[in-house]
Write a protein that holds these residues in place. Structure first.
Motif, PDB file in Angstrom:
ATOM      1  N   VAL A   1       0.908   0.188 -13.230  1.00 29.33           N
ATOM      2  CA  VAL A   1       1.126   1.614 -13.027  1.00 29.33           C
ATOM      3  C   VAL A   1       0.554   2.430 -14.183  1.00 29.33           C
ATOM      4  O   VAL A   1       0.304   3.625 -14.044  1.00 29.33           O
ATOM      5  CB  VAL A   1       2.637   1.902 -12.844  1.00 29.33           C
ATOM      6  N   TYR A   2       0.306   1.798 -15.331  1.00 27.43           N
ATOM      7  CA  TYR A   2      -0.348   2.499 -16.436  1.00 27.43           C
ATOM      8  C   TYR A   2      -1.839   2.702 -16.167  1.00 27.43           C
ATOM      9  O   TYR A   2      -2.486   3.482 -16.864  1.00 27.43           O
ATOM     10  CB  TYR A   2      -0.183   1.714 -17.741  1.00 27.43           C
ATOM     11  N   ILE A   3      -2.382   1.970 -15.196  1.00 21.88           N
ATOM     12  CA  ILE A   3      -3.827   1.979 -14.983  1.00 21.88           C
ATOM     13  C   ILE A   3      -4.229   2.621 -13.656  1.00 21.88           C
ATOM     14  O   ILE A   3      -4.985   3.597 -13.618  1.00 21.88           O
ATOM     15  CB  ILE A   3      -4.397   0.544 -15.037  1.00 21.88           C
ATOM     16  N   PHE A   4      -3.738   2.075 -12.526  1.00 22.76           N
ATOM     17  CA  PHE A   4      -4.334   2.480 -11.244  1.00 22.76           C
ATOM     18  C   PHE A   4      -4.086   3.948 -10.881  1.00 22.76           C
ATOM     19  O   PHE A   4      -4.981   4.593 -10.310  1.00 22.76           O
ATOM     20  CB  PHE A   4      -3.931   1.535 -10.102  1.00 22.76           C
ATOM     21  N   PRO A   5      -2.908   4.561 -11.166  1.00 21.05           N
ATOM     22  CA  PRO A   5      -2.797   5.983 -10.836  1.00 21.05           C
ATOM     23  C   PRO A   5      -3.777   6.845 -11.639  1.00 21.05           C
ATOM     24  O   PRO A   5      -4.377   7.783 -11.093  1.00 21.05           O
ATOM     25  CB  PRO A   5      -1.337   6.314 -11.182  1.00 21.05           C
ATOM     26  N   ALA A   6      -3.934   6.503 -12.916  1.00 24.39           N
ATOM     27  CA  ALA A   6      -4.876   7.253 -13.753  1.00 24.39           C
ATOM     28  C   ALA A   6      -6.309   7.042 -13.282  1.00 24.39           C
ATOM     29  O   ALA A   6      -7.115   7.990 -13.252  1.00 24.39           O
ATOM     30  CB  ALA A   6      -4.738   6.811 -15.209  1.00 24.39           C
ATOM     31  N   MET A   7      -6.643   5.804 -12.899  1.00 27.19           N
ATOM     32  CA  MET A   7      -7.970   5.551 -12.347  1.00 27.19           C
ATOM     33  C   MET A   7      -8.171   6.395 -11.090  1.00 27.19           C
ATOM     34  O   MET A   7      -9.230   7.003 -10.881  1.00 27.19           O
ATOM     35  CB  MET A   7      -8.114   4.064 -12.021  1.00 27.19           C
ATOM     36  N   GLY A   8      -7.134   6.448 -10.249  1.00 26.24           N
ATOM     37  CA  GLY A   8      -7.214   7.242  -9.033  1.00 26.24           C
ATOM     38  C   GLY A   8      -7.415   8.714  -9.320  1.00 26.24           C
ATOM     39  O   GLY A   8      -8.238   9.384  -8.679  1.00 26.24           O
ATOM     40  N   MET A   9      -6.678   9.245 -10.300  1.00 29.30           N
ATOM     41  CA  MET A   9      -6.814  10.664 -10.635  1.00 29.30           C
ATOM     42  C   MET A   9      -8.197  10.976 -11.163  1.00 29.30           C
ATOM     43  O   MET A   9      -8.797  12.014 -10.822  1.00 29.30           O
ATOM     44  CB  MET A   9      -5.747  11.046 -11.672  1.00 29.30           C
ATOM     45  N   ALA A  10      -8.738  10.088 -11.994  1.00 32.48           N
ATOM     46  CA  ALA A  10     -10.077  10.291 -12.546  1.00 32.48           C
ATOM     47  C   ALA A  10     -11.132  10.256 -11.446  1.00 32.48           C
ATOM     48  O   ALA A  10     -12.042  11.093 -11.411  1.00 32.48           O
ATOM     49  CB  ALA A  10     -10.372   9.235 -13.606  1.00 32.48           C
ATOM     50  N   VAL A  11     -11.009   9.290 -10.536  1.00 32.19           N
ATOM     51  CA  VAL A  11     -11.964   9.188  -9.427  1.00 32.19           C
ATOM     52  C   VAL A  11     -11.834  10.411  -8.515  1.00 32.19           C
ATOM     53  O   VAL A  11     -12.837  10.983  -8.064  1.00 32.19           O
ATOM     54  CB  VAL A  11     -11.741   7.880  -8.654  1.00 32.19           C
ATOM     55  N   TYR A  12     -10.605  10.836  -8.236  1.00 33.83           N
ATOM     56  CA  TYR A  12     -10.384  11.996  -7.377  1.00 33.83           C
ATOM     57  C   TYR A  12     -10.997  13.256  -7.993  1.00 33.83           C
ATOM     58  O   TYR A  12     -11.705  14.019  -7.313  1.00 33.83           O
ATOM     59  CB  TYR A  12      -8.886  12.199  -7.147  1.00 33.83           C
ATOM     60  N   ALA A  13     -10.739  13.480  -9.281  1.00 31.44           N
ATOM     61  CA  ALA A  13     -11.184  14.719  -9.926  1.00 31.44           C
ATOM     62  C   ALA A  13     -12.693  14.767 -10.137  1.00 31.44           C
ATOM     63  O   ALA A  13     -13.270  15.854 -10.220  1.00 31.44           O
ATOM     64  CB  ALA A  13     -10.468  14.887 -11.267  1.00 31.44           C
ATOM     65  N   THR A  14     -13.329  13.618 -10.230  1.00 30.83           N
ATOM     66  CA  THR A  14     -14.777  13.568 -10.460  1.00 30.83           C
ATOM     67  C   THR A  14     -15.571  13.248  -9.203  1.00 30.83           C
ATOM     68  O   THR A  14     -16.797  13.356  -9.201  1.00 30.83           O
ATOM     69  CB  THR A  14     -15.113  12.497 -11.517  1.00 30.83           C
ATOM     70  N   GLU A  15     -14.863  12.812  -8.146  1.00 28.44           N
ATOM     71  CA  GLU A  15     -15.520  12.312  -6.925  1.00 28.44           C
ATOM     72  C   GLU A  15     -16.521  11.205  -7.287  1.00 28.44           C
ATOM     73  O   GLU A  15     -17.673  11.198  -6.831  1.00 28.44           O
ATOM     74  CB  GLU A  15     -16.189  13.446  -6.144  1.00 28.44           C
ATOM     75  N   ALA A  16     -16.062  10.262  -8.089  1.00 29.02           N
ATOM     76  CA  ALA A  16     -16.928   9.193  -8.602  1.00 29.02           C
ATOM     77  C   ALA A  16     -17.518   8.354  -7.473  1.00 29.02           C
ATOM     78  O   ALA A  16     -16.875   8.127  -6.445  1.00 29.02           O
ATOM     79  CB  ALA A  16     -16.140   8.298  -9.556  1.00 29.02           C
TER      80      ALA A  16
ATOM     81  N   PRO B   1       0.804  -1.228   0.000  1.00 26.61           N
ATOM     82  CA  PRO B   1       0.000   0.000   0.000  1.00 26.61           C
ATOM     83  C   PRO B   1       0.837   1.280   0.000  1.00 26.61           C
ATOM     84  O   PRO B   1       0.485   2.259  -0.678  1.00 26.61           O
ATOM     85  CB  PRO B   1      -0.826  -0.119   1.291  1.00 26.61           C
ATOM     86  N   LEU B   2       1.947   1.282   0.724  1.00 26.46           N
ATOM     87  CA  LEU B   2       2.812   2.457   0.732  1.00 26.46           C
ATOM     88  C   LEU B   2       3.334   2.745  -0.673  1.00 26.46           C
ATOM     89  O   LEU B   2       3.299   3.896  -1.146  1.00 26.46           O
ATOM     90  CB  LEU B   2       3.993   2.246   1.684  1.00 26.46           C
ATOM     91  N   GLY B   3       3.836   1.706  -1.341  1.00 26.98           N
ATOM     92  CA  GLY B   3       4.381   1.894  -2.681  1.00 26.98           C
ATOM     93  C   GLY B   3       3.316   2.262  -3.693  1.00 26.98           C
ATOM     94  O   GLY B   3       3.513   3.142  -4.545  1.00 26.98           O
ATOM     95  N   LYS B   4       2.165   1.577  -3.619  1.00 29.08           N
ATOM     96  CA  LYS B   4       1.086   1.860  -4.568  1.00 29.08           C
ATOM     97  C   LYS B   4       0.632   3.315  -4.473  1.00 29.08           C
ATOM     98  O   LYS B   4       0.448   4.000  -5.488  1.00 29.08           O
ATOM     99  CB  LYS B   4      -0.103   0.932  -4.298  1.00 29.08           C
ATOM    100  N   LEU B   5       0.434   3.802  -3.260  1.00 29.13           N
ATOM    101  CA  LEU B   5      -0.049   5.168  -3.109  1.00 29.13           C
ATOM    102  C   LEU B   5       1.016   6.195  -3.492  1.00 29.13           C
ATOM    103  O   LEU B   5       0.681   7.286  -3.974  1.00 29.13           O
ATOM    104  CB  LEU B   5      -0.545   5.393  -1.680  1.00 29.13           C
ATOM    105  N   ALA B   6       2.276   5.854  -3.311  1.00 25.76           N
ATOM    106  CA  ALA B   6       3.333   6.752  -3.807  1.00 25.76           C
ATOM    107  C   ALA B   6       3.226   6.908  -5.311  1.00 25.76           C
ATOM    108  O   ALA B   6       3.423   8.006  -5.862  1.00 25.76           O
ATOM    109  CB  ALA B   6       4.711   6.204  -3.421  1.00 25.76           C
ATOM    110  N   LEU B   7       2.867   5.824  -6.003  1.00 22.24           N
ATOM    111  CA  LEU B   7       2.731   5.895  -7.458  1.00 22.24           C
ATOM    112  C   LEU B   7       1.436   6.581  -7.885  1.00 22.24           C
ATOM    113  O   LEU B   7       1.382   7.161  -8.969  1.00 22.24           O
ATOM    114  CB  LEU B   7       2.815   4.491  -8.059  1.00 22.24           C
ATOM    115  N   TYR B   8       0.382   6.513  -7.068  1.00 20.96           N
ATOM    116  CA  TYR B   8      -0.816   7.316  -7.344  1.00 20.96           C
ATOM    117  C   TYR B   8      -0.411   8.775  -7.527  1.00 20.96           C
ATOM    118  O   TYR B   8      -0.888   9.467  -8.436  1.00 20.96           O
ATOM    119  CB  TYR B   8      -1.790   7.227  -6.169  1.00 20.96           C
ATOM    120  N   THR B   9       0.460   9.233  -6.635  1.00 18.76           N
ATOM    121  CA  THR B   9       0.885  10.629  -6.685  1.00 18.76           C
ATOM    122  C   THR B   9       1.928  10.861  -7.764  1.00 18.76           C
ATOM    123  O   THR B   9       1.791  11.765  -8.589  1.00 18.76           O
ATOM    124  CB  THR B   9       1.452  11.046  -5.321  1.00 18.76           C
ATOM    125  N   ALA B  10       2.986  10.045  -7.771  1.00 18.43           N
ATOM    126  CA  ALA B  10       4.109  10.290  -8.669  1.00 18.43           C
ATOM    127  C   ALA B  10       3.724  10.134 -10.136  1.00 18.43           C
ATOM    128  O   ALA B  10       4.261  10.836 -10.992  1.00 18.43           O
ATOM    129  CB  ALA B  10       5.256   9.333  -8.335  1.00 18.43           C
TER     130      ALA B  10
END
Length: 542
Positions: free
Chosen positions: A447-462, A164-173
């Protein structure tokens, strides 16, 4: 989100969210009572990055580099992300796979300090209380594991927190999800790893894993606590064993905003690789036949997403599913086998049993083989040569992580296929020189998928994450592969440009979210600009 000054003096230097170290200016040092607590010389962010690079260059061990970066993140979060985001292709293997695998295995022996939350099953009835101890009130993403199936390494107990620590670092990075919105969590339900139980340094519960109704009640309490405290939060389930991963996803996918990256993210990145591979082979998706080595949730998740993508191209879903077969430790998954789980049965075929994977390749004549077995070297020379005999451009995807668990290496796939393989792996491999050509192996990294999914969910509050969002993501990844990339055999966008690639994918997913009425925010006139405006950038506030 603007910086809030929560302390002065020494406390500032111990708060990674506000600490700038040697980059504090003279006026800031006076205002925050830092004079005398730092050397008088001032560094720019660029100089600080250069200093970290020099420190890293002096180390000859990736785990040491991982620890240096981890310590940096605990001191100065902005600088940590500035370092990683400046050269993502170099730093992703250090922050996440493959280095994170060793970090999880040695977690209790290299433990530096607490980060994230540990929720033990012994605290049942009090999970909301414990979760309320987290200092941030607006948590948008939780990556949670119970540590049972960490990469291909098995049960690591609380050592699984590295994931989880590494995954969330990549959400941001990789996509700009603000780090203050992210919360890594380990659910400690015990461990069946007896080496850990007997290790005096082990930091988790020293008991066998809890199963059954008590386990599900614990999961239910956890989800209820998240909903109560963080109503806009998306939960990503990570590295749960198949016996729990599939039921948990089915239990919550239509009730809350949630997904399982091992199942759905892996499926999407595999589908993206297939779309890229078909640009090289010239084939149609609905004409492909897939044989999976491994029959767990990752394999069935990929097979199901491929089937749904085929259905979108006009093939009936039952016929689409029939184009994917599974092969596990007990051989080909045929309808006569009594050991199949419900989630595997849609892909079982009426066929004579086969216990040798190369024989299955010859009998079923797949156009692609996909390895999610976590057992190394099973794509051996006989298998690769059989694929090359059947296909002009055989698709070879050994996706198991970390590198030590890969079903074959890039060099093996290219050499045994006389350079005709279309290759992608889960962990990185260096370029391969063969017969005067240079092949650049693609890394089918989630990493091609989950950070982008996270950004889309964050920006839309899906409010939900749906299967078609993953198909959209896969297509958005594949459409960024250039002809020059394809000429070297690369079927994924270069990781050096992962941030821009992720924002492109996030825009496509966000459009899908708005189209389906799943957003909590109004639809902006320019979705791409909305995504970019929401993205975190690692700079010190002016």
């Amino acid at each position: 989100m603007s910086e809030q000054v929560t302390s002065t003096g020494y406390g500032v230097l111990r708060d990674p969210h506000v600490n700038r170290g040697s980059a504090f200016t003279e006026p800031e040092r006076r205002a925050r009572r830092l004079e005398g607590l730092l050397p008088p010389g001032m560094s720019t962010l660029e100089l600080q990055i250069a200093r970290v690079h020099a420190e890293l260059a002096a180390l000859d061990n990736d785990l040491q580099k991982y620890l240096l970066l981890s310590d940096l993140r605990g001191r100065n979060e902005t600088l940590f992300f500035a370092v990683v985001m400046a050269d993502p292709a170099t730093f992703m293997p250090l922050v996440y796979t493959p280095t994170v695998g060793e970090a999880c295995q040695k977690f209790d022996h290299i433990f530096r300090g607490a980060r994230g939350m540990y929720l033990p099953i012994t605290a049942r009835g009090r999970i909301k209380e414990l979760l309320g101890n987290w200092p941030q009130r607006d948590v948008r993403f939780i990556v949670v594991t119970d540590g049972e199936r960490i990469l291909g390494l098995g049960d690591q107990g609380v050592g699984g927190m590295g994931i989880p620590l590494g995954k969330l670092a990549l959400y941001t990075a990789c996509a700009g999800v603000p780090p203050q919105c992210c919360l890594p969590i380990t659910l400690d339900v015990g461990t069946n790893n007896h080496d850990l139980q007997e290790d005096p340094l082990y930091l988790g519960l020293r008991q066998e894993r809890v199963r059954g109704a008590d386990y599900l009640a614990f999961i239910d309490e956890f989800v209820a606590a998240v909903e109560a405290l963080y109503p806009k939060c998306c939960i990503q389930w990570e590295d749960f064993a198949n016996i729990n991963a599939v039921p948990i996803l089915e239990r919550f996918r239509d009730r809350i905003c949630t997904y399982n990256d091992d199942i759905q993210g892996t499926a999407a990145v595999a589908l993206a690789g297939i779309f890229g591979a078909l640009r090289l082979s010239g084939g149609k998706l609905t004409d492909q036949r897939f044989l999976f080595l491994g029959g767990g949730s990752a394999a069935t998740g990929i097979a199901e997403l491929i089937s749904e993508a085929m259905a979108l191209e006009g093939l009936p879903l039952d016929q689409a599913r029939a184009r994917s077969q599974l092969f596990d430790i007990n051989g080909l998954m045929v309808t006569s086998r009594p050991d199949l789980a419900d989630f595997q049965k849609p892909f079982a075929i009426d066929h004579a049993p086969l216990s040798n994977f190369a024989d299955a390749v010859k009998a079923l004549r797949p156009t692609a083989i996909i390895g999610v077995s976590t057992v190394p070297k099973l794509f051996n020379q006989q298998v690769i040569e059989a694929m090359a005999a059947i296909n002009e451009r055989p698709i070879i995807f050994p996706y198991s992580n970390p590198t030590s668990r890969s079903e074959c290496t890039a060099e093996e796939a290219y050499r045994w296929s006389d350079g005709r393989a279309i290759f992608a792996s889960g962990s990185p491999f260096p370029p391969v020189e063969l017969a005067g050509r240079t092949f650049v192996p693609g890394q089918g990294n989630n990493v091609y998928i989950f950070p982008a999914m996270g950004m889309a969910v964050y920006a839309t509050e899906a409010t939900r994450v749906t299967e078609d969002m993953f198909i959209v993501a896969a297509k958005a990844v594949a459409e960024q592969v250039t002809d020059d990339n394809l000429a070297t055999g690369l079927i994924y966008p270069p990781q050096s440009a992962i941030f821009e690639a992720s924002l492109h994918v996030a825009e496509r997913i966000a459009t899908c979210i708005f189209d389906k009425g799943l957003a909590r925010v109004p639809r902006p006139d320019d979705i791409a600009a909305h995504i970019r405006a929401a993205a975190y950038r690692p700079v010190y506030p002016g």
